[in-house]
Design a protein around this motif. Structure first.
Motif, PDB file in Angstrom:
ATOM      1  N   LYS A 142      43.076  51.478  41.986  1.00 37.26           N
ATOM      2  CA  LYS A 142      43.363  51.933  41.142  1.00 37.26           C
ATOM      3  C   LYS A 142      42.560  51.978  40.121  1.00 37.26           C
ATOM      4  CE  LYS A 142      48.366  51.672  42.236  1.00 37.26           C
ATOM      5  NZ  LYS A 142      49.341  51.013  41.955  1.00 37.26           N
ATOM      6  N   GLU A 143      41.783  50.502  39.950  1.00 35.01           N
ATOM      7  CA  GLU A 143      40.481  50.074  38.974  1.00 35.01           C
ATOM      8  C   GLU A 143      39.531  51.029  39.366  1.00 35.01           C
ATOM      9  OE1 GLU A 143      39.599  48.043  35.757  1.00 35.01           O
ATOM     10  OE2 GLU A 143      41.452  48.215  35.889  1.00 35.01           O
ATOM     11  N   LEU A 144      39.456  51.326  40.783  1.00 38.51           N
ATOM     12  CA  LEU A 144      37.948  52.273  41.225  1.00 38.51           C
ATOM     13  C   LEU A 144      38.579  53.681  40.947  1.00 38.51           C
ATOM     14  CD1 LEU A 144      37.115  51.010  44.743  1.00 38.51           C
ATOM     15  CD2 LEU A 144      35.936  50.700  42.593  1.00 38.51           C
ATOM     16  N   VAL A 145      39.604  54.335  40.872  1.00 46.63           N
ATOM     17  CA  VAL A 145      40.192  55.657  40.763  1.00 46.63           C
ATOM     18  C   VAL A 145      39.373  55.144  38.969  1.00 46.63           C
ATOM     19  CG1 VAL A 145      41.246  57.526  40.452  1.00 46.63           C
ATOM     20  CG2 VAL A 145      40.950  55.977  42.447  1.00 46.63           C
ATOM     21  N   ARG A 146      40.811  54.940  38.246  1.00 54.24           N
ATOM     22  CA  ARG A 146      39.792  54.999  36.928  1.00 54.24           C
ATOM     23  C   ARG A 146      38.634  54.912  36.179  1.00 54.24           C
ATOM     24  NH1 ARG A 146      44.816  51.477  37.216  1.00 54.24           N
ATOM     25  NH2 ARG A 146      43.709  49.335  36.416  1.00 54.24           N
ATOM     26  N   HIS A 147      37.208  54.401  37.183  1.00 52.58           N
ATOM     27  CA  HIS A 147      36.051  53.937  36.143  1.00 52.58           C
ATOM     28  C   HIS A 147      35.452  55.438  37.033  1.00 52.58           C
ATOM     29  CE1 HIS A 147      38.155  50.491  34.580  1.00 52.58           C
ATOM     30  NE2 HIS A 147      37.840  50.897  34.429  1.00 52.58           N
ATOM     31  N   LYS A 148      36.378  56.232  37.815  1.00 49.78           N
ATOM     32  CA  LYS A 148      35.268  57.183  38.611  1.00 49.78           C
ATOM     33  C   LYS A 148      34.123  58.032  37.632  1.00 49.78           C
ATOM     34  CE  LYS A 148      35.565  60.959  41.908  1.00 49.78           C
ATOM     35  NZ  LYS A 148      36.316  61.305  43.055  1.00 49.78           N
ATOM     36  N   GLY A 149      33.142  58.356  37.919  1.00 54.03           N
ATOM     37  CA  GLY A 149      32.222  59.161  36.226  1.00 54.03           C
ATOM     38  C   GLY A 149      30.413  59.832  37.149  1.00 54.03           C
ATOM     39  N   THR A 150      30.131  59.513  36.915  1.00 53.36           N
ATOM     40  CA  THR A 150      28.577  59.603  36.775  1.00 53.36           C
ATOM     41  C   THR A 150      27.449  58.798  36.370  1.00 53.36           C
ATOM     42  OG1 THR A 150      27.961  60.849  35.092  1.00 53.36           O
ATOM     43  CG2 THR A 150      29.032  62.093  37.171  1.00 53.36           C
ATOM     44  N   PRO A 159      27.403  60.663  41.510  1.00 54.51           N
ATOM     45  CA  PRO A 159      29.137  60.557  40.843  1.00 54.51           C
ATOM     46  C   PRO A 159      29.661  58.877  41.491  1.00 54.51           C
ATOM     47  CG  PRO A 159      29.383  61.665  43.496  1.00 54.51           C
ATOM     48  CD  PRO A 159      27.819  62.064  42.266  1.00 54.51           C
ATOM     49  N   ALA A 160      29.441  58.248  40.640  1.00 51.33           N
ATOM     50  CA  ALA A 160      29.638  56.919  40.778  1.00 51.33           C
ATOM     51  C   ALA A 160      30.822  56.182  40.198  1.00 51.33           C
ATOM     52  CB  ALA A 160      28.683  56.197  40.050  1.00 51.33           C
ATOM     53  N   TYR A 161      31.275  55.179  40.508  1.00 53.49           N
ATOM     54  CA  TYR A 161      31.962  54.328  39.502  1.00 53.49           C
ATOM     55  C   TYR A 161      31.401  53.667  38.760  1.00 53.49           C
ATOM     56  CZ  TYR A 161      35.144  55.560  43.609  1.00 53.49           C
ATOM     57  OH  TYR A 161      35.992  55.871  44.737  1.00 53.49           O
ATOM     58  N   VAL A 162      32.057  53.689  37.628  1.00 52.47           N
ATOM     59  CA  VAL A 162      31.200  52.349  36.648  1.00 52.47           C
ATOM     60  C   VAL A 162      31.981  51.146  35.595  1.00 52.47           C
ATOM     61  CG1 VAL A 162      30.050  52.886  34.604  1.00 52.47           C
ATOM     62  CG2 VAL A 162      30.352  54.758  35.794  1.00 52.47           C
ATOM     63  N   LEU A 163      31.902  50.720  36.735  1.00 53.54           N
ATOM     64  CA  LEU A 163      32.610  48.901  36.123  1.00 53.54           C
ATOM     65  C   LEU A 163      31.569  47.959  34.928  1.00 53.54           C
ATOM     66  CD1 LEU A 163      34.017  48.273  39.861  1.00 53.54           C
ATOM     67  CD2 LEU A 163      35.219  49.238  37.950  1.00 53.54           C
ATOM     68  N   GLU A 164      31.377  48.251  33.511  1.00 52.37           N
ATOM     69  CA  GLU A 164      30.546  47.766  33.482  1.00 52.37           C
ATOM     70  C   GLU A 164      29.479  47.899  33.214  1.00 52.37           C
ATOM     71  OE1 GLU A 164      32.866  44.616  31.402  1.00 52.37           O
ATOM     72  OE2 GLU A 164      34.506  45.101  31.142  1.00 52.37           O
ATOM     73  N   GLU A 165      28.985  46.615  34.096  1.00 57.01           N
ATOM     74  CA  GLU A 165      27.808  46.180  34.078  1.00 57.01           C
ATOM     75  C   GLU A 165      27.558  46.753  36.076  1.00 57.01           C
ATOM     76  OE1 GLU A 165      29.571  42.226  34.812  1.00 57.01           O
ATOM     77  OE2 GLU A 165      29.505  43.578  33.486  1.00 57.01           O
ATOM     78  N   ASN A 166      28.754  46.571  36.321  1.00 52.06           N
ATOM     79  CA  ASN A 166      28.624  46.623  38.047  1.00 52.06           C
ATOM     80  C   ASN A 166      28.678  48.179  38.157  1.00 52.06           C
ATOM     81  OD1 ASN A 166      27.820  44.537  38.856  1.00 52.06           O
ATOM     82  ND2 ASN A 166      30.294  43.889  38.257  1.00 52.06           N
ATOM     83  N   VAL A 167      27.602  49.557  38.374  1.00 53.60           N
ATOM     84  CA  VAL A 167      27.942  50.759  38.824  1.00 53.60           C
ATOM     85  C   VAL A 167      27.439  50.687  40.779  1.00 53.60           C
ATOM     86  CG1 VAL A 167      26.759  53.268  38.446  1.00 53.60           C
ATOM     87  CG2 VAL A 167      27.084  51.247  37.278  1.00 53.60           C
TER      88      VAL A 167
END
Length: 193
Positions: A142-150, A159-167
């Motif tokens: 769920k967290e990954l899907v919420r942070h889906k972007g580029t 396309p990427a999951y952008v989790l603060e410093e972790n991409v």
């Protein structure tokens, strides 16, 4: 009880959609999507690779795994050995749900990677191989899907999951997206994987 039912539904969807382990044994590497339960969701284990100029994935977020050794009779042996070496988890304490479709690596097209989906019903103890990895973290789907972007690099936008410093991007992103497609009731082949 409701959380247990939802979690069982997630596992059932994966079991129905994944291939058997005997499929695609001509791959040259194996990685693991290690899943653990959290509330009504699952978390995936990600690792951060050490910086190494010889490694095309140097310093990136990845899924644990690696290349098939000549002594590995099957890719199941490869993934079992690699996971023990990299993160210290014995896969015989976990449940192998199946495999996804093998993916070809863009930086190394001769490398065909078979993703194993493995469920750990408990909190596995992580012991990092510090020669290969500098960190790890768990993230829920769920967290990954919420942070889906580029993410944008000098060579393009991806396309990427952008989790603060972790991409999480590239091959790792594509593999996780296959699981997201399955859990959303879509075939990942239909989505272009």
């Amino acid at each position: 009880l409701f959380r247990v039912i939802l979690l069982n539904n997630l596992i059932e969807k994966l079991l129905c959609a994944l291939n058997s382990v005997s499929d695609e044994q001509d791959s040259t590497a194996a990685i693991a999507l290690l899943l653990r339960p959290v509330d009504d969701d699952v978390e995936i284990l990600f690792v951060k690779r050490v910086r190494n100029p010889q490694d095309p994935w140097s310093g990136q977020i990845a899924l644990p795994g690696g290349k098939r050794d000549p002594g590995d009779c099957t890719l199941r042996e490869t993934v079992t050995r690699e996971i023990k070496e990299e993160v210290g988890i014995a896969l015989d304490e976990c449940q192998l749900l199946g495999v996804l479709k093998a993916i070809v690596s863009a930086p190394r097209p001769e490398m065909k990677i078979l993703p194993f989906v493995i469920y750990c019903g408990h909190e596995p103890l992580i012991t990092l191989n510090e020669k290969e990895l500098e960190g790890f973290f768990w993230v829920s789907l769920k967290e990954l899907v919420r942070h889906k972007g580029t993410v944008t690099f000098w060579f393009g936008e991806f396309p990427a999951y952008v989790l603060e410093e972790n991409v999480i991007w590239g091959l790792t992103f594509r593999i996780v997206e296959m699981v997201v497609c399955i859990l959303n009731g879509k075939g990942y082949e239909e989505q272009g994987f």
